[in-house]
Write an enzyme that holds these catalytic residues in place. Structure first.
Site, short mmCIF file in Angstrom:
data_model
loop_
_atom_site.label_atom_id
_atom_site.label_comp_id
_atom_site.label_asym_id
_atom_site.label_seq_id
_atom_site.Cartn_x
_atom_site.Cartn_y
_atom_site.Cartn_z
N CYS A 46 -11.07 2.52 0.22
CA CYS A 46 -9.67 2.88 0.45
C CYS A 46 -9.26 2.09 1.68
CB CYS A 46 -9.53 4.37 0.70
SG CYS A 46 -7.88 4.85 1.28
N ASP A 104 0.88 -1.17 0.00
CA ASP A 104 0.00 0.00 0.00
C ASP A 104 0.91 1.22 0.00
OD1 ASP A 104 -2.40 1.57 0.29
OD2 ASP A 104 -1.93 1.82 2.41
N SER A 105 0.29 2.40 -0.09
CA SER A 105 1.10 3.61 0.00
C SER A 105 1.59 3.84 1.44
CB SER A 105 0.27 4.81 -0.45
OG SER A 105 -0.85 4.95 0.41
N HIS A 124 -7.26 2.58 3.90
CA HIS A 124 -7.05 3.35 5.14
C HIS A 124 -8.35 3.51 5.94
CE1 HIS A 124 -3.18 4.61 3.47
NE2 HIS A 124 -2.89 5.20 4.62
N GLU A 130 -3.10 8.62 8.86
CA GLU A 130 -1.64 8.52 9.02
C GLU A 130 -1.17 9.39 10.20
OE1 GLU A 130 0.85 6.80 7.02
OE2 GLU A 130 -0.67 5.75 5.84
N CYS A 151 -4.39 -1.62 -1.83
CA CYS A 151 -4.58 -0.19 -2.04
C CYS A 151 -5.60 -0.06 -3.16
CB CYS A 151 -3.25 0.43 -2.46
SG CYS A 151 -3.36 2.14 -3.03
N1 DGL Z 1 -4.77 3.16 0.96
C1 DGL Z 1 -4.82 3.62 -0.38
C2 DGL Z 1 -6.09 3.24 -1.08
O1 DGL Z 1 -6.67 2.24 -0.73
C3 DGL Z 1 -4.41 4.98 -0.78
C4 DGL Z 1 -4.02 6.02 0.15
C5 DGL Z 1 -3.26 7.12 -0.54
O2 DGL Z 1 -2.05 6.97 -0.60
O3 DGL Z 1 -3.87 8.08 -1.01
O4 DGL Z 1 -6.52 3.89 -2.00
#
Ligand code: DGL
Length: 261
Positions: free
Chosen positions: A179, A6-7, A181, A147, A69
């Site tokens: 997402c 993931d990012s 996150h 984050e 992600c």
């Molecule tokens: N967790 C990532 C997603 O599912 C992206 C978060 C990001 O870096 O913008 O899209």
């Protein structure tokens, strides 16, 4: 190893599910914290980063890649599947299938700008549930709030109200957390949308798919190491990341810093 990237922190929601559904399988994780967020970058850039992330994991022994992600799944899955020699799993299709199975007529999707702009949820949902209305909403501030460890702050509740009230007014039946996150924000999201809306977190279905893949491919299953030693790499290791990762997955996880250059 099962390679997951993931990012940043978001993919840890998928790792947690791997620990639950596939205990004993070794995981190697990469969070591209130095270059995050991916959600407001172009397809070209996200594809380049995603390929580097996956190749790094393969160099560390990954025999299968999970794109944990949504943004990279939406923008780079095709390229990864074409270019990599190992199987690749993404998170969008499992979420769409789960929402379609839930049967609601109005389905909200929240995600990054990149995911929402790609239109991937609308196009996949048209096939899976042609009569459903998909109502997308980009929530670009959610990722930095997660984050930052601000998941329970009052500021986060008021930002969530701004993003989610329009969806509530459209009386959505379910809401895809598009997402990885966003599961960190589940309590806030639940509070804002109320108890009637079904929240769909793709992690469970994605890992179910991974489990089926491993079950159907003896060569893959034989190549995966059974171990309780997992490795977590990030491109920028900060105290903040370490604290949140340990809070989410437990204190004994091993964190390493690496540079992809
Ligand atoms: N967790 C990532 C997603 O599912 C992206 C978060 C990001 O870096 O913008 O899209």
């Amino acid at each position: 190893m099962i390679g997951i990237f993931d990012s940043g922190l978001g993919g840890l929601t998928v790792v947690k599910e791997v620990f639950r559904q596939l205990p004993g399988y070794g995981v190697v994780y990469f969070g591209d914290t130095a270059r995050m967020p991916y959600g407001n970058k172009s397809r070209k850039m996200v594809t380049r980063y995603a390929l580097q992330d996956a190749e790094f994991l393969i160099s560390k022994g990954a025999k299968v890649i999970v794109i944990a992600c949504n943004t990279a799944s939406a923008l780079a899955f095709g390229a990864l599947r074409r270019k990599l020699k190992v199987p690749v799993i993404e998170v969008v299709t499992p979420a769409v299938e789960k929402a379609a199975a839930a049967g609601g007529r109005r389905i909200g999707v929240i995600g990054t700008r990149g995911t929402v702009r790609s239109g991937v949820y609308e196009s996949k949902m048209r096939l899976a549930a042609p009569r459903a209305d998909v109502i997308p909403q980009a929530c670009p501030l959610f990722v930095p709030l997660v984050e930052e460890g601000w998941a329970r702050r009052p500021e986060t509740v008021s930002i969530a109200k701004n993003y989610l009230r329009p969806l509530s007014l459209r009386r959505i039946d379910s809401l895809i957390l598009g997402c990885t996150h966003y599961p960190f924000l589940k309590p806030v999201i639940r509070r804002v949308v109320g108890p009637r809306v079904q929240l769909i977190d793709p992690a469970h279905e994605t890992v179910k798919r991974l489990k089926e893949l491993i079950g159907s491919r003896p060569d893959l299953s034989a190549g995966l190491r059974r171990t309780t030693r997992h490795h977590f790499y990030v491109s920028d290791l900060t105290g903040q990341f370490a604290a949140l990762a340990r809070h989410w997955l437990g204190n004994d996880i091993k964190l390493h810093q690496t540079s992809l250059e």
